[in-house]
Design a protein around this motif. Structure first.
Motif, PDB file in Angstrom:
ATOM      1  N   GLY A 103      36.033  59.117  42.512  1.00 46.43           N
ATOM      2  CA  GLY A 103      34.612  59.078  42.901  1.00 46.43           C
ATOM      3  C   GLY A 103      33.996  57.729  42.586  1.00 46.43           C
ATOM      4  O   GLY A 103      33.267  57.156  43.420  1.00 46.43           O
ATOM      5  N   ALA A 104      34.254  57.204  41.405  1.00 45.28           N
ATOM      6  CA  ALA A 104      33.695  55.900  41.046  1.00 45.28           C
ATOM      7  C   ALA A 104      34.241  54.809  41.943  1.00 45.28           C
ATOM      8  O   ALA A 104      33.518  53.880  42.331  1.00 45.28           O
ATOM      9  N   LEU A 105      35.545  54.896  42.296  1.00 41.65           N
ATOM     10  CA  LEU A 105      36.155  53.865  43.126  1.00 41.65           C
ATOM     11  C   LEU A 105      35.542  53.864  44.521  1.00 41.65           C
ATOM     12  O   LEU A 105      35.228  52.797  45.071  1.00 41.65           O
ATOM     13  N   ARG A 106      35.319  55.050  45.134  1.00 39.38           N
ATOM     14  CA  ARG A 106      34.722  55.099  46.475  1.00 39.38           C
ATOM     15  C   ARG A 106      33.301  54.542  46.452  1.00 39.38           C
ATOM     16  O   ARG A 106      32.870  53.835  47.388  1.00 39.38           O
ATOM     17  N   GLY A 107      32.578  54.836  45.364  1.00 42.57           N
ATOM     18  CA  GLY A 107      31.208  54.328  45.286  1.00 42.57           C
ATOM     19  C   GLY A 107      31.176  52.810  45.183  1.00 42.57           C
ATOM     20  O   GLY A 107      30.320  52.148  45.791  1.00 42.57           O
ATOM     21  N   VAL A 108      32.103  52.226  44.447  1.00 39.29           N
ATOM     22  CA  VAL A 108      32.105  50.770  44.301  1.00 39.29           C
ATOM     23  C   VAL A 108      32.603  50.111  45.577  1.00 39.29           C
ATOM     24  O   VAL A 108      32.051  49.083  46.022  1.00 39.29           O
ATOM     25  N   VAL A 109      33.645  50.653  46.240  1.00 42.02           N
ATOM     26  CA  VAL A 109      34.194  50.053  47.457  1.00 42.02           C
ATOM     27  C   VAL A 109      33.158  50.063  48.567  1.00 42.02           C
ATOM     28  O   VAL A 109      33.092  49.130  49.392  1.00 42.02           O
ATOM     29  N   ALA A 110      32.306  51.091  48.615  1.00 45.02           N
ATOM     30  CA  ALA A 110      31.302  51.178  49.666  1.00 45.02           C
ATOM     31  C   ALA A 110      30.280  50.066  49.584  1.00 45.02           C
ATOM     32  O   ALA A 110      29.574  49.775  50.569  1.00 45.02           O
ATOM     33  N   THR A 111      30.178  49.405  48.457  1.00 45.64           N
ATOM     34  CA  THR A 111      29.201  48.312  48.297  1.00 45.64           C
ATOM     35  C   THR A 111      29.811  46.929  48.537  1.00 45.64           C
ATOM     36  O   THR A 111      29.091  45.926  48.454  1.00 45.64           O
ATOM     37  N   LEU A 112      31.095  46.858  48.838  1.00 48.68           N
ATOM     38  CA  LEU A 112      31.772  45.574  48.973  1.00 48.68           C
ATOM     39  C   LEU A 112      32.465  45.479  50.321  1.00 48.68           C
ATOM     40  O   LEU A 112      32.814  46.499  50.930  1.00 48.68           O
ATOM     41  N   THR A 113      32.685  44.243  50.772  1.00 50.09           N
ATOM     42  CA  THR A 113      33.459  44.018  51.985  1.00 50.09           C
ATOM     43  C   THR A 113      34.944  43.941  51.614  1.00 50.09           C
ATOM     44  O   THR A 113      35.324  43.866  50.443  1.00 50.09           O
ATOM     45  N   VAL A 114      35.761  43.972  52.685  1.00 50.31           N
ATOM     46  CA  VAL A 114      37.215  43.877  52.436  1.00 50.31           C
ATOM     47  C   VAL A 114      37.563  42.527  51.813  1.00 50.31           C
ATOM     48  O   VAL A 114      38.432  42.445  50.924  1.00 50.31           O
ATOM     49  N   GLU A 115      36.869  41.488  52.295  1.00 53.48           N
ATOM     50  CA  GLU A 115      37.141  40.173  51.729  1.00 53.48           C
ATOM     51  C   GLU A 115      36.812  40.131  50.238  1.00 53.48           C
ATOM     52  O   GLU A 115      37.566  39.566  49.434  1.00 53.48           O
ATOM     53  N   GLN A 116      35.696  40.773  49.861  1.00 57.94           N
ATOM     54  CA  GLN A 116      35.338  40.805  48.445  1.00 57.94           C
ATOM     55  C   GLN A 116      36.333  41.626  47.636  1.00 57.94           C
ATOM     56  O   GLN A 116      36.653  41.273  46.498  1.00 57.94           O
ATOM     57  N   LEU A 117      36.792  42.722  48.257  1.00 59.03           N
ATOM     58  CA  LEU A 117      37.796  43.523  47.557  1.00 59.03           C
ATOM     59  C   LEU A 117      39.083  42.727  47.296  1.00 59.03           C
ATOM     60  O   LEU A 117      39.696  42.842  46.230  1.00 59.03           O
ATOM     61  N   MET A 118      39.500  41.923  48.286  1.00 65.95           N
ATOM     62  CA  MET A 118      40.734  41.162  48.167  1.00 65.95           C
ATOM     63  C   MET A 118      40.591  39.957  47.236  1.00 65.95           C
ATOM     64  O   MET A 118      41.566  39.533  46.608  1.00 65.95           O
ATOM     65  N   MET A 119      39.382  39.450  47.140  1.00 61.46           N
ATOM     66  CA  MET A 119      39.198  38.231  46.379  1.00 61.46           C
ATOM     67  C   MET A 119      39.156  38.479  44.875  1.00 61.46           C
ATOM     68  O   MET A 119      39.665  37.676  44.099  1.00 61.46           O
ATOM     69  N   ASP A 120      38.559  39.575  44.409  1.00 60.22           N
ATOM     70  CA  ASP A 120      38.378  39.760  42.972  1.00 60.22           C
ATOM     71  C   ASP A 120      38.672  41.216  42.621  1.00 60.22           C
ATOM     72  O   ASP A 120      37.765  42.053  42.579  1.00 60.22           O
ATOM     73  N   ARG A 121      39.933  41.498  42.390  1.00 66.38           N
ATOM     74  CA  ARG A 121      40.299  42.860  42.044  1.00 66.38           C
ATOM     75  C   ARG A 121      39.915  43.198  40.607  1.00 66.38           C
ATOM     76  O   ARG A 121      39.613  44.342  40.291  1.00 66.38           O
ATOM     77  N   GLN A 122      39.934  42.219  39.728  1.00 65.39           N
ATOM     78  CA  GLN A 122      39.587  42.486  38.339  1.00 65.39           C
ATOM     79  C   GLN A 122      38.127  42.918  38.220  1.00 65.39           C
ATOM     80  O   GLN A 122      37.785  43.802  37.428  1.00 65.39           O
ATOM     81  N   LYS A 123      37.280  42.293  38.993  1.00 65.40           N
ATOM     82  CA  LYS A 123      35.877  42.683  38.980  1.00 65.40           C
ATOM     83  C   LYS A 123      35.703  44.111  39.464  1.00 65.40           C
ATOM     84  O   LYS A 123      34.894  44.883  38.909  1.00 65.40           O
ATOM     85  N   LEU A 124      36.465  44.473  40.504  1.00 71.68           N
ATOM     86  CA  LEU A 124      36.421  45.842  41.011  1.00 71.68           C
ATOM     87  C   LEU A 124      36.876  46.822  39.930  1.00 71.68           C
ATOM     88  O   LEU A 124      36.252  47.873  39.727  1.00 71.68           O
TER      89      LEU A 124
END
Length: 473
Positions: free
Chosen positions: A143-164
């Motif tokens: 649940g927490a992961l879906r909520g955080v991914v919904a606020t980011l683009t794919v590029e942002q997800l790929m660029m900083d996984r530690q932040k995610l």
């Protein structure tokens, strides 16, 4: 009666001791069965025992970690709850802020907190169902992961996984603590999609990176070439300067070496000339010394010769005088010795004649017998020598060869005695057998040691032919 009473007392005491030991054993068994000890990765939860919390509130659930406690099975219930970390993997599907569906793979490490309050919370919810911890944590993470991914683009997800990962862990931290759980770590392992969006992003990025890499490589090669040319030019300039300096230094060194050689040759010539001059002076001095030495030696030799001649003449005169004195003394001693010798010889000869005359007058018969015996030995020798020519003797009759020869010798001796008696009138038989002959022989033995061997020699001569003839017979 006293013995019976004493024996009963001993039996009673023994019975009491045995009963006490049995009670202690039973008590130890009960204590051992009631005493519970938690392992290092466990917590002992005792339901029915009052325990005060940190804020002063009391609870009917007691939590013991790193030790043990007595648990009354009649009024209390003890359970062990694990404090080990649990690895939970999640693979949820989520949509980014741009509507791209992605699959996110992650792994988390979750455990029950070791604080009594956290253990008490987890025990109230998961003590009888340990698997519910993983299910609850998985649902919270997804649940927490879906909520955080919904606020980011794919590029942002790929660029900083530690932040995610940090955002997701921070989002569910409080929810897990309310259940007595602690999130040790959470890491995003991978992000994929089924439409190839991420691959397209990667391809364009790869192409851009490749172009930039090619440009960078060309620029780097150009820069390297320029630096190489600059370096070669600088090296050429430095080499030219070095060659010029080397030539100048070589010329200077050549001039210095030539000057040094010339100075050395001049110095060598001066040293040689000085050596020659010194050698000539030394040779002249040596020649003068030799001449002087020869002159001194000749003078010394002449002096020595003159001294030796004078000394020789003196010694010769002394020697001649000494020799003359010694010859005179020797002549005198020789004359005296010769005179003494003549005198002693005369006296000895006179005494010998006197002794011989006296002996002749006293022992005339003995002397005659001695002379007869002295003449008898050669006669018997000549008689025995006649048998040397005989090769062998054969005797016919009763007597042997030795007896025959002995008889012949006796006959010859009798004939000799008869011839002597007929010629001189001296009866040798009587002389030899008489007393006068014994005294004469004794006197003759004292005068002449050789006369003692006459009878033995005569006997040997007489026995020799018989002995030699015996083997031949």
């Amino acid at each position: 009666m006293d013995l019976i009473g004493s024996g009963g007392l001993i039996v009673l005491i023994a019975s009491i001791v045995v009963a006490v030991l049995i009670l202690l054993a039973i008590l130890l068994i009960f204590v051992r069965s009631w005493y519970k000890v938690a392992k290092a990765d466990q917590a002992l939860v005792v339901v029915g025992r009052t325990q005060k919390g940190v804020g002063g509130s009391s609870s009917r659930i007691a939590v013991i970690t790193g030790g043990g406690a007595l648990v009354n099975p009649l009024t209390q219930r003890a359970e062990m709850i694990s404090l080990r970390a649990r690895q939970i993997k999640i693979e949820p599907t989520a949509q980014s802020s741009t509507g791209v569906t992605v699959n996110v793979n992650g792994v988390a490490l979750v455990k029950i907190g070791s604080e009594p309050e956290l253990v008490r919370r987890a025990a109230e919810r998961f003590l009888s169902q340990d698997a519910a911890i993983e299910q609850f944590t998985t649902e919270q993470l997804e649940g927490a992961l879906r909520g955080v991914v919904a606020t980011l683009t794919v590029e942002q997800l790929m660029m900083d996984r530690q932040k995610l990962s940090d955002q997701i862990a921070e989002g569910i931290k409080h929810d897990l603590l309310s259940q007595g759980l602690i999130l040790d770590s959470f890491q995003i392992q991978g992000i994929t999609d089924k439409n190839g969006y991420i691959d397209a992003l990667g391809a364009s990025e790869v192409e851009r990176v490749r172009r930039e890499a090619d440009v960078a490589r060309i620029n780097a090669a150009r820069e390297v070439k320029a630096r190489q040319l600059a370096t070669d030019e600088a090296n050429l300039i430095e080499q030219t300067a070095y060659d010029r300096n080397t030539a100048a230094a070589a010329a200077q060194v050549g001039r210095a070496r030539a000057e040094a050689d010339q100075a050395e040759a001049l110095e060598r010539a001066e040293r040689e000339q000085a050596v020659l001059l010194q050698g000539a002076e030394n040779k002249q001095a040596q020649l003068d010394a030799d001449i002087k030495k020869v002159a001194d030696a000749d003078l010394y030799q002449r002096q020595r010769s003159a001294d030796a001649d004078a000394y020789g003449e003196v010694k010769a005169a002394e020697a001649r005088a000494e020799i003359a004195a010694q010859e005179a003394a020797a002549t005198r001693l020789r004359a005296e010795a010769e005179a003494d010798a003549v005198r002693v010889t005369g006296e000895a000869r006179a005494k010998a004649i006197e002794a011989e005359a006296e002996a002749l007058s006293r022992n005339q018969e003995a002397l005659l017998a001695q002379r007869a015996l002295e003449a008898l030995v050669p006669m018997m020798t000549e008689f025995a020598r006649g048998f040397d020519k005989v090769g062998s003797i054969t005797v016919l009759g009763g007597a042997g060869a030795s007896q025959h020869i002995a008889g012949e010798s006796a006959a010859g001796m009798r004939a000799t005695f008869d011839a002597v008696e007929a010629a001189t009138g001296i009866n040798l038989r009587d002389i030899i057998q008489g007393q006068a002959t014994g005294r004469g022989v004794a006197q003759g033995l004292r005068d002449d040691d050789a006369s003692s061997k006459v009878p033995a020699a005569a006997a040997d001569v007489a026995a020799t032919p018989a002995t030699e003839a015996s083997p031949q017979a």
